[in-house]
Write a protein that holds these residues in place. Sequence first.
Motif, mmCIF file in Angstrom:
data_model
loop_
_atom_site.group_PDB
_atom_site.id
_atom_site.type_symbol
_atom_site.label_atom_id
_atom_site.label_comp_id
_atom_site.label_asym_id
_atom_site.label_seq_id
_atom_site.Cartn_x
_atom_site.Cartn_y
_atom_site.Cartn_z
ATOM 1 N N VAL A 1 0.841 -1.200 0.000
ATOM 2 C CA VAL A 1 0.000 0.000 0.000
ATOM 3 C C VAL A 1 0.875 1.248 0.000
ATOM 4 O O VAL A 1 0.562 2.230 -0.672
ATOM 5 C CB VAL A 1 -0.985 -0.010 1.185
ATOM 6 N N GLU B 1 1.962 1.732 -3.571
ATOM 7 C CA GLU B 1 0.857 2.200 -4.392
ATOM 8 C C GLU B 1 0.531 3.669 -4.093
ATOM 9 O O GLU B 1 0.394 4.487 -5.008
ATOM 10 C CB GLU B 1 -0.377 1.336 -4.133
ATOM 11 N N ALA B 2 0.425 3.993 -2.819
ATOM 12 C CA ALA B 2 0.095 5.369 -2.430
ATOM 13 C C ALA B 2 1.228 6.325 -2.815
ATOM 14 O O ALA B 2 0.976 7.433 -3.309
ATOM 15 C CB ALA B 2 -0.171 5.437 -0.930
ATOM 16 N N GLN C 1 -2.922 7.069 1.037
ATOM 17 C CA GLN C 1 -3.457 5.816 1.567
ATOM 18 C C GLN C 1 -4.979 5.818 1.533
ATOM 19 O O GLN C 1 -5.603 4.783 1.279
ATOM 20 C CB GLN C 1 -2.953 5.546 2.986
ATOM 21 N N SER D 1 -5.949 5.073 -2.023
ATOM 22 C CA SER D 1 -5.627 3.675 -2.303
ATOM 23 C C SER D 1 -6.658 2.744 -1.665
ATOM 24 O O SER D 1 -7.141 1.801 -2.310
ATOM 25 C CB SER D 1 -4.227 3.358 -1.772
ATOM 26 N N ARG E 1 -9.209 0.188 -3.603
ATOM 27 C CA ARG E 1 -9.155 -1.250 -3.342
ATOM 28 C C ARG E 1 -10.500 -1.809 -2.893
ATOM 29 O O ARG E 1 -10.903 -2.885 -3.292
ATOM 30 C CB ARG E 1 -8.101 -1.578 -2.285
#
Length: 95
Positions: free
Chosen positions: A42, A45-46, A62, A65, A69
């Motif tokens: 995460v 991704e963030a 976050q 993200s 998700r």
Amino acid sequence: MLAVPSTALGRAWSMVDAEHHAALQVLLGLPNTVIHDLSPEVAQEAGLLLASQGLDDIATGQVVSAARRRGWPAVTGDPGTLRKLDPLVPIEELP
């Protein structure tokens, strides 16, 4: 269910006046509240999402993200940066 990214939780504790800490603690103790930890995946991704927009607020990254998700709306009182990161993430604005 309420998914709370751990970085946003830290921000909430820092921004909420001490007199409201008890309410925040109650919210966190509810059985339908789930805390999302900032895992390495995460974080990557963030971080990449933030870098694509020239931003560096990991809590906002976050949140976006987690919303992506789960397919759930992000709940915020300040939707501007969230919308900049991903204009397609649904947002429920706090008053």
